[in-house]
Enzyme design. Structure first.
Site, short mmCIF file in Angstrom:
data_model
loop_
_atom_site.label_atom_id
_atom_site.label_comp_id
_atom_site.label_asym_id
_atom_site.label_seq_id
_atom_site.Cartn_x
_atom_site.Cartn_y
_atom_site.Cartn_z
N HIS A 114 -2.91 -7.05 -4.97
CA HIS A 114 -2.59 -7.14 -6.41
C HIS A 114 -3.77 -7.10 -7.35
O HIS A 114 -3.90 -7.17 -8.54
CB HIS A 114 -1.84 -8.13 -6.84
CG HIS A 114 -0.63 -7.91 -7.82
ND1 HIS A 114 0.63 -8.47 -7.77
CD2 HIS A 114 -0.59 -7.02 -8.67
CE1 HIS A 114 1.41 -7.84 -8.59
NE2 HIS A 114 0.63 -6.89 -9.26
N ASP A 145 0.18 -14.95 -10.49
CA ASP A 145 -1.03 -14.36 -10.41
C ASP A 145 -1.95 -14.62 -11.71
O ASP A 145 -2.63 -13.75 -12.27
CB ASP A 145 -0.78 -12.64 -10.40
CG ASP A 145 -0.34 -12.43 -8.96
OD1 ASP A 145 -0.39 -13.28 -8.05
OD2 ASP A 145 0.21 -11.33 -8.81
N HIS A 158 -6.76 -11.52 -5.71
CA HIS A 158 -5.32 -11.04 -5.86
C HIS A 158 -4.35 -12.07 -6.55
O HIS A 158 -3.29 -11.71 -7.17
CB HIS A 158 -4.58 -10.48 -4.51
CG HIS A 158 -4.02 -11.54 -3.70
ND1 HIS A 158 -3.04 -11.39 -2.77
CD2 HIS A 158 -4.46 -12.92 -3.61
CE1 HIS A 158 -2.87 -12.51 -2.05
NE2 HIS A 158 -3.45 -13.26 -2.61
N GLU A 290 0.65 -4.88 -2.40
CA GLU A 290 0.92 -6.13 -1.53
C GLU A 290 1.57 -5.60 -0.30
O GLU A 290 1.78 -6.25 0.63
CB GLU A 290 1.36 -7.27 -2.09
CG GLU A 290 0.66 -7.75 -3.22
CD GLU A 290 -0.67 -8.64 -2.62
OE1 GLU A 290 -0.84 -8.69 -1.42
OE2 GLU A 290 -1.49 -9.06 -3.39
MG MG Z 1 2.88 -11.94 -5.06
MG MG Z 2 1.13 -10.39 -6.97
#
Ligand code: MG
Ligand code: MG
Length: 328
Positions: A114, A145, A158, A290
């Site tokens: 990510h 995130d 990430h 991911e």
């Molecule tokens: Mg995740």
């Molecule tokens: Mg993520």
């Protein structure tokens, strides 16, 4: 894979769909997501999109860039995992993503972890600003995130992209002299969350980040929760960026990810999200992140993701005429 019926809506076939592989897996300590683009291609992504009526060009994979010292960086950011490498990647990804958008492509970014979103979404935000259009982001993920270098327990980048994209100053040097249009936190909506760090929880409240957790989905259902979001975005005619993290799925369905969290989405819940987004006519850019083929079981996570992208591009079990007329 089930039989394919239905076609992609005009909003997604009027432009060439451009696949861009981003083999970056330096955003955490778990290697393997660099193989994600290859697995998605092997699982049949491009032929499926062509079957749905899309014109597809494959821009290949980005080559790993040289590490870049981001220059002045606050002391806390300096401890981030792989900071120099990710700085190089962020600038490279941003430049390529911005170019695709400027050439009128519908980008489908194939991650990678990510951390790629610091490059992709920053380019989308820059493009939207130039087009005079609002950007909304649906972040379909088990995680928020939304850590910063200061709050992150792991220093894994990430877990920080939403902080970067909403303008966190400690991460701003990653993009160098390229313009960064911060995305207002309420215009990013995390959907499917079930693992949020304590500091992130506080930040979500403080900044007003959109967030729907799995309990809320359990209680109310996907359609009820997405409908008002889409209605608001349609009223503003936003460019909708869809960021799909495979860990939103229940690990029993998608084991090929380094950050599995129990209690994830079912097969039908995830497909309903994609079908509903397709019907909205708002999707302007997409990323799938991911996927870690090294942890997958005979490609089942990759195949599931390709099927979900198929639903996002209009694959249906039966023709649904109402779905083409902005049902919301
Ligand atoms: Mg995740
Ligand atoms: Mg993520």
């Amino acid at each position: 894979m089930m039989d394919t019926l239905g076609m992609a809506p005009a909003s997604m076939t009027s432009r060439v769909t451009s696949l861009l592989g981003i083999p970056l897996d330096l955003g955490s300590h778990t290697p393997g997501a660099r193989m994600g683009p290859a697995a998605l291609r092997i699982a049949g992504l491009a032929p499926l999109l062509e079957e749905l009526g899309c014109t597809v060009e494959d821009a290949g994979d980005l080559a790993p860039p040289h590490p870049v010292d981001p220059g002045f960086t606050p002391e806390n950011a300096a401890g981030c995992l792989n900071l120099e490498q990710i700085t190089g990647w962020t600038r490279l990804i941003h430049d390529h993503a911005y170019d695709l958008l400027a050439r009128g492509r519908l980008p489908l970014f194939l991650g990678g972890d990510h951390a790629i979103s610091m490059g992709t979404v920053s380019a989308v935000a820059r493009h939207c600003q130039e087009e005079g259009r609002d950007l909304a982001v649906l972040w379909v993920d088990a995680h928020a995130d939304f850590n910063t270098p200061e709050t992150s327990p792991s220093r894994n980048m990430h877990g920080m992209p939403i902080s970067f994209l909403t303008g966190d100053t400690s991460l701003r040097p990653l993009l160098g002299d390229r313009p960064l249009k911060p995305v207002p936190p309420p215009d990013i909506h995390v959907f499917g969350a079930r693992s949020i760090d304590t500091a992130e929880r506080r930040r979500i409240r403080e900044y007003g980040l959109g967030c729907t957790d799995m309990r809320t989905i359990d209680e109310h259902g996907i359609a009820t929760l997405l409908r008002p979001l889409i209605a608001e975005w349609q009223a503003r005619d936003v460019h909708l960026h869809v960021s799909l993290d495979v860990d939103v799925m229940d690990p029993s369905l998608a084991p090929g990810v380094g950050t599995t969290v129990p209690g994830g989405m079912t097969y039908r819940e995830a497909h309903l999200i994609m079908e509903t987004l397709c019907d909205s006519g708002l999707v302007g850019s997409i990323e799938v992140v991911e996927l870690n083929p090294f942890l997958d079981e005979r490609g089942r996570s990759a195949k599931l993701l390709v099927e979900l992208v198929g639903s996002l591009f209009g694959r249906t079990v039966l023709d649904r005429p109402a779905a083409r007329t902005r049902a919301f």
